[in-house]
Write a protein that holds these residues in place. Structure first.
Motif, mmCIF file in Angstrom:
data_model
loop_
_atom_site.group_PDB
_atom_site.id
_atom_site.type_symbol
_atom_site.label_atom_id
_atom_site.label_comp_id
_atom_site.label_asym_id
_atom_site.label_seq_id
_atom_site.Cartn_x
_atom_site.Cartn_y
_atom_site.Cartn_z
ATOM 1 N N ARG A 94 -0.763 9.173 3.454
ATOM 2 C CA ARG A 94 -0.927 8.914 2.026
ATOM 3 C C ARG A 94 -0.628 7.450 1.736
ATOM 4 O O ARG A 94 0.207 6.835 2.413
ATOM 5 C CB ARG A 94 0.018 9.804 1.205
ATOM 6 N N MET A 95 -1.286 6.913 0.729
ATOM 7 C CA MET A 95 -1.013 5.536 0.322
ATOM 8 C C MET A 95 -1.484 5.303 -1.100
ATOM 9 O O MET A 95 -2.366 6.012 -1.606
ATOM 10 C CB MET A 95 -1.652 4.547 1.290
ATOM 11 N N LEU A 96 -0.890 4.314 -1.735
ATOM 12 C CA LEU A 96 -1.191 4.038 -3.132
ATOM 13 C C LEU A 96 -2.436 3.182 -3.319
ATOM 14 O O LEU A 96 -3.046 3.210 -4.385
ATOM 15 C CB LEU A 96 0.000 3.345 -3.803
ATOM 16 N N SER A 107 2.463 8.787 -8.084
ATOM 17 C CA SER A 107 3.095 9.511 -6.985
ATOM 18 C C SER A 107 2.240 9.422 -5.731
ATOM 19 O O SER A 107 1.070 9.018 -5.784
ATOM 20 C CB SER A 107 3.292 10.977 -7.359
ATOM 21 N N LEU A 108 2.805 9.836 -4.604
ATOM 22 C CA LEU A 108 2.059 9.889 -3.346
ATOM 23 C C LEU A 108 1.317 11.211 -3.177
ATOM 24 O O LEU A 108 0.709 11.445 -2.135
ATOM 25 C CB LEU A 108 3.002 9.651 -2.163
ATOM 26 N N GLY A 109 1.373 12.071 -4.156
ATOM 27 C CA GLY A 109 0.587 13.296 -4.103
ATOM 28 C C GLY A 109 -0.899 12.992 -4.177
ATOM 29 O O GLY A 109 -1.315 12.030 -4.827
ATOM 30 N N ALA A 151 0.822 -1.211 0.000
ATOM 31 C CA ALA A 151 0.000 0.000 0.000
ATOM 32 C C ALA A 151 0.852 1.256 0.000
ATOM 33 O O ALA A 151 0.361 2.342 -0.304
ATOM 34 C CB ALA A 151 -0.924 0.007 1.216
ATOM 35 N N ALA A 152 2.145 1.115 0.336
ATOM 36 C CA ALA A 152 3.084 2.244 0.346
ATOM 37 C C ALA A 152 2.557 3.410 1.176
ATOM 38 O O ALA A 152 2.574 4.559 0.747
ATOM 39 C CB ALA A 152 3.397 2.694 -1.082
ATOM 40 N N ALA A 153 2.113 3.107 2.402
ATOM 41 C CA ALA A 153 1.566 4.146 3.279
ATOM 42 C C ALA A 153 2.689 5.017 3.824
ATOM 43 O O ALA A 153 3.760 4.519 4.185
ATOM 44 C CB ALA A 153 0.779 3.511 4.418
#
Length: 408
Positions: free
Chosen positions: A265-267, A332-334, A236-238
């Motif tokens: 933030r997460m993907l 991106s995490l934006g 999840a790339a939190a």
């Protein structure tokens, strides 16, 4: 079929100097989210100067329709109006005149580009009408706030009758003349997190007689992100990152309250939907040994922007038609509240290159952001081209007995 791309680009080129001056005016007078009163008024005036009637939203922002009143296909184009609470540090001649507020995310470029797209589409409006094509310009407030202005637009029927929607976003990591495209997720889910700790304060010489709130707040800042990394699926790339931490005001006083604010933030959208309970649990577990009280508030922000494949096809045609170069771009995490539109209709967002070739690479949300203003014409032609490309595909001849679907 609808007008060719080169006609759109010709009209944009005719207006390029005007669009640059307009962008500089906005840049000098930035306004924060849901306070874009002057900006909304200026956009309305420029639209009306070429015969485009605009409907103002409650508060700030506006919507304008061009082309067929009851179209076979209606394509929406969106720009955001708001600035950020960041002091400008560029020393440009047209730098912000509002202390502590600047267009550090390039929304002035987005707005000028959409205005240019509107000029171009208005110039070919008769042919759009002839082919049953409609375009909707959405000048949205408050993209930088949570919850953002996209939901304001949706609640005021901004997507009624829309079949697909497009937007561009400045990318200072891409050279001007390049547009980054990606099928699928291009941004991340993002929430605003606020943690408030309260406890018994006192003298720093006697921490054992207090609830050492500052120490506990420091543990929240360092340990909560670490704990989340072991409780959430790493795919999840939190990323929980703090942007604001406040506690106390004197060297020898343990305060009774402290606060930390940041973004999570997460993907992965599925993980994002269920993270609130876990975050609350982790914060309380971290502060439990220090006997302080914790209040955790999560303001739901945005899901990921997920670009539709067919809409990326239209964007690709539009970029090529604008004489620009298609570039690949990563997720991106934006966070971007354009994502809320895509929960209603298909669409896509592109990354608009703003770096001067051979020049410095800047970053968004910094006071020193400088963009190459050639990006405005590229953005305008690309946005208008999305209408033409979408219409051309939608209006292709169909086998006998089949009809193009009506706009909802």
């Amino acid at each position: 079929m609808p007008p060719p791309f080169d006609e759109i680009s010709r009209v944009v080129t005719e207006h390029e100097d005007e669009l640059i001056e307009f962008r500089r005016d906005l840049h000098q007078h930035p306004e924060l989210g849901r306070a874009e009163v002057r900006t909304t008024g200026l956009v309305a005036e420029r639209l009306e100067s070429v015969g485009i009637a605009a409907r103002r939203l409650h508060g700030t922002g506006l919507i304008a329709d061009i082309g067929a009143p009851e179209p076979v296909i209606r394509v929406a184009l969106r720009a955001d109006l708001d600035a950020l609470p960041i002091r400008e540090q560029t020393e440009l001649e047209f730098a912000s005149r509002t202390d502590g507020v600047s267009h550090a995310c390039g929304h002035d470029v987005h707005t000028a580009a959409l205005l240019g797209a509107g000029f171009a589409l208005k110039a070919v409006e008769d042919r759009l009408r002839d082919h049953g094509v409609g375009a909707r310009l959405i000048f949205q407030p408050a993209e930088e706030l949570m919850p953002g202005g996209a939901q304001d637009v949706v609640s005021q029927d901004g997507l009624v009758g829309v079949d697909r929607i497009f937007a561009v976003h400045c990318d200072p990591g891409l050279d001007v003349g390049h547009v980054g495209l990606r099928v699928g997720p291009i941004t991340a889910a993002a929430d605003q997190v606020d943690v408030t700790l309260t406890g018994r304060g006192g003298h720093t010489s006697r921490p054992h007689l207090t609830q050492d709130l500052t120490y506990a707040l420091a543990k929240v800042v360092t340990d909560v992100p670490a704990a989340l990394s072991r409780r959430l699926d790493p795919r999840a790339a939190a990323a929980l990152v703090w942007g604001s931490v406040h506690s106390g005001g004197a060297h020898n006083v343990i305060p009774a309250t402290g606060k930390a604010g940041g973004t999570l933030r997460m993907l992965d959208a599925e993980t994002w939907e269920g993270v609130e309970k876990l975050l609350d649990e982790v914060v309380h577990a971290v502060v439990a040994p220090y006997a302080v009280a914790a209040d955790v508030t999560i303001t739901k922000g945005v899901p990921p922007v997920v670009n539709d494949a067919s809409c990326i096809d239209a964007l690709t045609a539009a970029v090529v038609g604008a004489g620009a170069t298609v570039a690949s771009t990563p997720q991106s995490l934006g966070g971007e509240d354009f994502a809320w539109y895509l929960t209603h209709v298909p669409g896509a967002m592109a990354r608009l290159g703003t770096r001067r070739p051979g020049g410095l690479t800047y970053d968004l949300h910094r006071g020193d952001l400088v963009v190459d203003e050639g990006a405005i014409a590229v953005g305008a032609s690309t946005l208008a081209g999305c209408v033409l490309a979408s219409a051309a595909h939608h209006l292709l001849p169909r086998p006998s007995g089949m009809r193009a679907p009506r706009a909802r």
